[in-house]
Design a protein around this motif. Structure first.
Motif, PDB file in Angstrom:
ATOM      1  N   THR A  21       0.840  -1.212   0.000  1.00 51.00           N
ATOM      2  CA  THR A  21       0.000   0.000   0.000  1.00 51.00           C
ATOM      3  C   THR A  21       0.868   1.252   0.000  1.00 51.00           C
ATOM      4  OG1 THR A  21      -0.320  -0.634   2.299  1.00 51.00           O
ATOM      5  CG2 THR A  21      -2.251  -0.691   0.899  1.00 51.00           C
ATOM      6  N   SER A  22       1.937   1.238   0.817  1.00 50.72           N
ATOM      7  CA  SER A  22       2.822   2.410   0.841  1.00 50.72           C
ATOM      8  C   SER A  22       3.483   2.606  -0.505  1.00 50.72           C
ATOM      9  CB  SER A  22       3.902   2.243   1.910  1.00 50.72           C
ATOM     10  OG  SER A  22       3.309   1.915   3.127  1.00 50.72           O
ATOM     11  N   ALA A  23       4.004   1.516  -1.066  1.00 53.29           N
ATOM     12  CA  ALA A  23       4.671   1.619  -2.358  1.00 53.29           C
ATOM     13  C   ALA A  23       3.708   2.151  -3.410  1.00 53.29           C
ATOM     14  CB  ALA A  23       5.218   0.261  -2.782  1.00 53.29           C
ATOM     15  N   HIS A  24       2.495   1.671  -3.345  1.00 58.75           N
ATOM     16  CA  HIS A  24       1.477   2.124  -4.295  1.00 58.75           C
ATOM     17  C   HIS A  24       1.203   3.613  -4.106  1.00 58.75           C
ATOM     18  CE1 HIS A  24      -1.974   1.980  -6.908  1.00 58.75           C
ATOM     19  NE2 HIS A  24      -2.781   2.400  -5.934  1.00 58.75           N
ATOM     20  N   ALA A  25       1.117   4.028  -2.826  1.00 62.96           N
ATOM     21  CA  ALA A  25       0.836   5.432  -2.526  1.00 62.96           C
ATOM     22  C   ALA A  25       1.954   6.329  -3.042  1.00 62.96           C
ATOM     23  CB  ALA A  25       0.662   5.614  -1.015  1.00 62.96           C
ATOM     24  N   LEU A  26       3.200   5.781  -3.035  1.00 59.83           N
ATOM     25  CA  LEU A  26       4.330   6.560  -3.541  1.00 59.83           C
ATOM     26  C   LEU A  26       4.369   6.578  -5.066  1.00 59.83           C
ATOM     27  CD1 LEU A  26       7.124   5.445  -1.087  1.00 59.83           C
ATOM     28  CD2 LEU A  26       6.149   7.742  -1.295  1.00 59.83           C
ATOM     29  N   GLY A  27       3.493   5.831  -5.682  1.00 60.33           N
ATOM     30  CA  GLY A  27       3.407   5.866  -7.131  1.00 60.33           C
ATOM     31  C   GLY A  27       4.136   4.745  -7.849  1.00 60.33           C
ATOM     32  N   TYR A  28       4.593   3.754  -7.092  1.00 60.54           N
ATOM     33  CA  TYR A  28       5.268   2.632  -7.755  1.00 60.54           C
ATOM     34  C   TYR A  28       4.243   1.651  -8.323  1.00 60.54           C
ATOM     35  CZ  TYR A  28       9.613   4.311  -5.804  1.00 60.54           C
ATOM     36  OH  TYR A  28      10.691   5.084  -5.507  1.00 60.54           O
ATOM     37  N   PRO A  29       4.501   1.139  -9.503  1.00 59.82           N
ATOM     38  CA  PRO A  29       3.544   0.192 -10.115  1.00 59.82           C
ATOM     39  C   PRO A  29       3.687  -1.199  -9.477  1.00 59.82           C
ATOM     40  CG  PRO A  29       5.412   0.531 -11.573  1.00 59.82           C
ATOM     41  CD  PRO A  29       5.660   1.388 -10.374  1.00 59.82           C
ATOM     42  N   VAL A  30       2.977  -1.422  -8.365  1.00 56.32           N
ATOM     43  CA  VAL A  30       3.137  -2.641  -7.566  1.00 56.32           C
ATOM     44  C   VAL A  30       2.927  -3.898  -8.408  1.00 56.32           C
ATOM     45  CG1 VAL A  30       2.163  -3.969  -5.655  1.00 56.32           C
ATOM     46  CG2 VAL A  30       2.515  -1.504  -5.421  1.00 56.32           C
ATOM     47  N   LEU A  31       1.837  -3.938  -9.149  1.00 56.31           N
ATOM     48  CA  LEU A  31       1.518  -5.163  -9.891  1.00 56.31           C
ATOM     49  C   LEU A  31       2.540  -5.433 -10.990  1.00 56.31           C
ATOM     50  CD1 LEU A  31      -2.376  -5.054 -10.079  1.00 56.31           C
ATOM     51  CD2 LEU A  31      -0.899  -6.316  -8.509  1.00 56.31           C
ATOM     52  N   LYS A  32       3.021  -4.373 -11.626  1.00 60.67           N
ATOM     53  CA  LYS A  32       3.999  -4.547 -12.697  1.00 60.67           C
ATOM     54  C   LYS A  32       5.304  -5.103 -12.126  1.00 60.67           C
ATOM     55  CE  LYS A  32       6.406  -1.898 -16.154  1.00 60.67           C
ATOM     56  NZ  LYS A  32       6.835  -0.515 -16.388  1.00 60.67           N
ATOM     57  N   ILE A  33       5.716  -4.539 -10.984  1.00 58.45           N
ATOM     58  CA  ILE A  33       6.955  -5.013 -10.355  1.00 58.45           C
ATOM     59  C   ILE A  33       6.807  -6.483  -9.957  1.00 58.45           C
ATOM     60  CG2 ILE A  33       8.381  -4.774  -8.277  1.00 58.45           C
ATOM     61  CD1 ILE A  33       7.756  -1.699  -8.537  1.00 58.45           C
ATOM     62  N   ARG A  34       5.659  -6.805  -9.393  1.00 56.98           N
ATOM     63  CA  ARG A  34       5.442  -8.192  -8.975  1.00 56.98           C
ATOM     64  C   ARG A  34       5.386  -9.131 -10.176  1.00 56.98           C
ATOM     65  NH1 ARG A  34       1.356  -7.782  -3.742  1.00 56.98           N
ATOM     66  NH2 ARG A  34       3.040  -7.156  -2.346  1.00 56.98           N
ATOM     67  N   LEU A  35       4.807  -8.637 -11.269  1.00 57.25           N
ATOM     68  CA  LEU A  35       4.751  -9.474 -12.476  1.00 57.25           C
ATOM     69  C   LEU A  35       6.164  -9.822 -12.936  1.00 57.25           C
ATOM     70  CD1 LEU A  35       3.325 -10.748 -14.941  1.00 57.25           C
ATOM     71  CD2 LEU A  35       3.461  -8.516 -16.054  1.00 57.25           C
ATOM     72  N   LEU A  36       7.029  -8.805 -12.951  1.00 57.10           N
ATOM     73  CA  LEU A  36       8.408  -9.060 -13.386  1.00 57.10           C
ATOM     74  C   LEU A  36       9.099 -10.037 -12.435  1.00 57.10           C
ATOM     75  CD1 LEU A  36       9.453  -5.454 -14.477  1.00 57.10           C
ATOM     76  CD2 LEU A  36       8.925  -7.425 -15.940  1.00 57.10           C
ATOM     77  N   ALA A  37       8.853  -9.863 -11.133  1.00 57.19           N
ATOM     78  CA  ALA A  37       9.478 -10.753 -10.148  1.00 57.19           C
ATOM     79  C   ALA A  37       8.994 -12.191 -10.342  1.00 57.19           C
ATOM     80  CB  ALA A  37       9.168 -10.272  -8.731  1.00 57.19           C
ATOM     81  N   VAL A  38       7.695 -12.355 -10.559  1.00 61.29           N
ATOM     82  CA  VAL A  38       7.135 -13.699 -10.738  1.00 61.29           C
ATOM     83  C   VAL A  38       7.714 -14.363 -11.991  1.00 61.29           C
ATOM     84  CG1 VAL A  38       5.011 -14.954 -11.294  1.00 61.29           C
ATOM     85  CG2 VAL A  38       5.014 -13.288  -9.439  1.00 61.29           C
ATOM     86  N   LEU A  39       7.833 -13.574 -13.071  1.00 65.98           N
ATOM     87  CA  LEU A  39       8.405 -14.114 -14.305  1.00 65.98           C
ATOM     88  C   LEU A  39       9.862 -14.524 -14.091  1.00 65.98           C
ATOM     89  CD1 LEU A  39       6.966 -11.763 -17.072  1.00 65.98           C
ATOM     90  CD2 LEU A  39       6.431 -14.180 -16.685  1.00 65.98           C
ATOM     91  N   PHE A  40      10.598 -13.673 -13.372  1.00 67.48           N
ATOM     92  CA  PHE A  40      11.995 -13.981 -13.079  1.00 67.48           C
ATOM     93  C   PHE A  40      12.088 -15.291 -12.281  1.00 67.48           C
ATOM     94  CE2 PHE A  40      15.652 -13.722 -10.187  1.00 67.48           C
ATOM     95  CZ  PHE A  40      16.681 -13.566 -11.105  1.00 67.48           C
ATOM     96  N   GLY A  41      11.228 -15.410 -11.272  1.00 63.35           N
ATOM     97  CA  GLY A  41      11.221 -16.632 -10.454  1.00 63.35           C
ATOM     98  C   GLY A  41      10.875 -17.852 -11.286  1.00 63.35           C
TER      99      GLY A  41
END
Lengths: 306, 359
Positions: A174-194
């Protein structure tokens, strides 16, 4: 070749698939996503990796196919958990079941086929050095890549801005989202990397470890990789230590049996698990508050508000 | 979506093969429970070949279903019961660990016929069947004793059950006939199927000076390691010559087809009875793959040993059998150990340098 040298070479080979898969999962979990589908992605990587290598004759292309298969399966997971906000535990378990079944189907035509195992590095003088030569300069590409991967992940997580953002997303989406970071996009990249890492770890098995494909050949290594991530308290250095310790005790117990030490084999089989858990827990305790704890948002579904 | 995915996943996991025709009214429905995947090239693969042979023989008189990757132990009960509930009249459970679950389901469904492989518990509607694999192991021992230069054999063992222990004993008894000082190193991997671990065990044995490897696990991983290391090995369950063209000495081949056909025919005729079937080389439930990669005299000796076992003039467990402590074991069968002693074997013979786990 001395016995100790032979043992160390076996240990490195036994640890590498665990290290590859676990390193990828560590990044996934650091971004706040719990993907229990490691076993499924690994076995898919094994099936597709073998298929790729068998069709082209190239270990490298096989490895790429393994990575692609792991990524593809993790994309299904991402679509479910990130896109549709499905429960991550359920989706991860489903992914494993899907992967095990699908890999059997894909690999069915390749059972009984043979390939040339992955080539090992050979440097004119260095590989010939006594004792350390083969250990340091005579491994296959997977081994060197896995070591580079862990160092790279450490550097990324702790020395780059992007790594800081990824950890922030995992600790408080929630904090990261509030700061304007694209949470879902970052997680998508992490999941793909994993997924890619798990696929590569799986591909190591038929391409380098035992050069043939058989359904179910990962035999639970994905679950061990998952456990290693938890017991390493989400830190890359400890993860590597845990993976090599697990591999070491696995191989040592086989040697101890062949020596005829007379220790019950059931205990010996349990030993790698016991030793790894105990050592990693002790390290975590000794470090006290400096030890990392689970990412605070781990496993919690994030639905961005508008 | 999640539900849909789960359904798809479960469907993918439980690959069920059924006959072609939809009407099954007068057909005998036969179910199989498999331990590993049908493509394991080992234990399960051979049962699957047996099933296929039976289907080929009996054609549209039977309709078969198999469930693969069924874990041993209490968990398998659900799978066996699933077959029982879905109209299967004859059910083969193909691994030792299904023994108690099979018995439990058999008691619950007295009209259904059950056949359990390699076990020793029976009921009015539950028979057992197994192969005298120790006959093949004895021949392997005879060959290994001749072929080993280091005088040390390596054995990758799965679980300490009587069949595996009898296999180890038969191996060393055979090997002692050609090399009285032969040594046997045993590694228990506590799994039937984990290619990586089987390979690791084979490497450990090779690193410790073993030059002939035998296995009681199901994948060709050990054969491949032996091929890489330039030592010899025996195939297990199926002919593994493909994985070691210059490595395999011979292999024990499990040939279940004739038995499955016989049992299904008996069930069709109404003559089926719960029996204890234990067939060996003579009945061709156990076959030896071609004797390869050995000198002619060793080959001749192996063939002679096989012929004598088939003729009944040679028994691997001929008395006196010495226990690990060097004292003769009680001989219940007169000239040889009796079947019960072999099927329930829980002791090592002299010369095995290992302790039975849990004893």
């Amino acid at each position: 070749m001395g016995l100790l040298e032979a043992i160390i070479i076996s240990v490195i080979a036994a640890s590498t698939p665990l290290l590859l898969a676990a390193a990828g999962e560590l990044v996934v979990e650091r971004s706040g996503v719990l993907n229990l589908g490691t076993e499924g992605m690994m076995i898919m990587g094994a099936a597709c990796g073998f298929a790729g290598c068998w069709l082209t004759g190239s270990t490298f292309i096989g490895a790429l196919c393994g990575i692609a298969a792991g990524c593809a399966l993790s994309l299904v997971f991402a679509a479910l958990t990130l896109g549709l906000a499905v429960n991550q535990v359920a989706a991860g378990l489903a992914l494993t079941i899907l992967g095990v079944g699908l890999s059997g189907l894909i690999g069915a035509g390749f059972v009984g086929e043979k390939i040339t195992p992955a080539p090992h590095l050979y440097l004119p003088v260095l590989t010939g050095l006594p004792f350390i030569g083969k250990i340091l300069f005579g491994q296959d590409g997977f081994v060197y890549f896995s070591v580079a991967l862990v160092i790279g992940i450490w550097w990324f997580l702790y020395r780059t801005r992007a790594g800081l953002v990824l950890r922030a997303v995992g600790d408080s989406h929630t904090s990261a989202h509030a700061l304007g970071y694209p949470v879902l996009k970052i997680r998508l990249l992490a999941v793909l990397f994993g997924g890619g890492c798990a696929g590569l770890g799986g591909a190591f098995l038929p391409l380098a470890y035992t050069p043939f494909f058989i359904p179910g050949m990962t035999a639970g290594r994905g679950w061990i990789a998952l456990a290693l991530v938890v017991f390493s308290s989400w830190m890359p250095g400890r993860l590597a230590a845990g993976a090599y310790l697990f591999g070491a005790v696995t191989i040592m117990q086989l040697h101890a049996q062949a020596f005829g030490l007379g220790i019950p084999s059931q205990l010996m089989t349990a030993l790698p698990y016991l030793a790894t858990v105990i050592v990693l827990v002790l390290i975590s305790r000794a470090r006290g508050s400096a030890g990392s704890v689970a990412p605070a948002s781990l496993g919690i579904v994030f639905v961005p508000d508008r | 979506m999640k539900k849909l995915m789960m359904t798809a996943a479960v469907a993918a996991l439980t690959i069920v093969s059924t006959g072609f025709s939809a009407s099954a009214a007068d057909k005998l429905k036969i179910g199989f429970i498999y331990l590993g995947p049908v493509g394991d090239l080992g234990w399960t693969y051979m049962h699957e070949l047996g099933r296929q042979m039976m289907v080929k023989e009996l054609g549209d008189k039977v309709e078969t279903t198999y469930l693969e990757n069924v874990s041993e132990g209490p968990d398998s009960e659900r799978s066996i019961e699933q077959l029982a509930r879905t109209g299967h009249q004859l059910i083969f459970t193909t691994s030792f660990g299904y023994m108690d679950p099979t018995l439990k389901v058999a008691k619950k469904y007295p009209k259904i016929k059950f056949e359990h492989a390699t076990g020793f518990k029976r009921a009015d509607n539950m028979g057992t069947y197994s192969g005298k694999f120790h006959e093949g192991r004895y021949i392997q021992g005879v060959i290994a004793g001749k072929m080993s230069k280091t005088g040390t054999l390596g054995y990758i063992a799965s679980f300490p059950i009587p069949e595996v222990i009898a296999g180890i004993n038969a191996t060393i008894l055979g090997a002692q006939t050609t090399n009285p000082n032969i040594k046997l190193k045993v590694i228990w991997v506590n799994t039937w199927f984990d290619p990586g671990k089987e390979a690791d065990a084979a490497k450990a044995l090779a690193d410790q000076g073993v030059d002939v490897i035998m296995q009681h696990t199901d994948s060709p991983a050990a054969m491949q390691v032996a091929a890489q290391r330039g030592i010899m090995a025996f195939g297990q369950d199926s002919d593994m010559i493909k994985f070691g063209p210059k490595t395999q000495l011979t292999a024990i081949v499990n040939n279940w087809g004739p038995y499955y056909t016989r049992a299904a025919k008996a069930a069709l005729d109404g003559t089926w009875k719960a029996e204890d079937t234990w067939d060996g080389l003579k009945e061709k439930m156990v076959l030896m793959a071609a004797y390869t990669n050995m000198p002619d005299d060793v080959k001749a000796l192996a063939e002679k040993t096989e012929a004598e076992i088939i003729a009944g003039t040679l028994n691997p467990f001929k008395c006196p059998v010495l226990g690990q402590d060097g004292k003769p074991v009680e001989c219940k069968g007169g000239a040889n150990l009796d079947n019960g002693q072999i099927l329930g074997m829980n002791f090592y013979v002299k010369g095995v340098d290992d302790k039975i786990p849990g004893k």
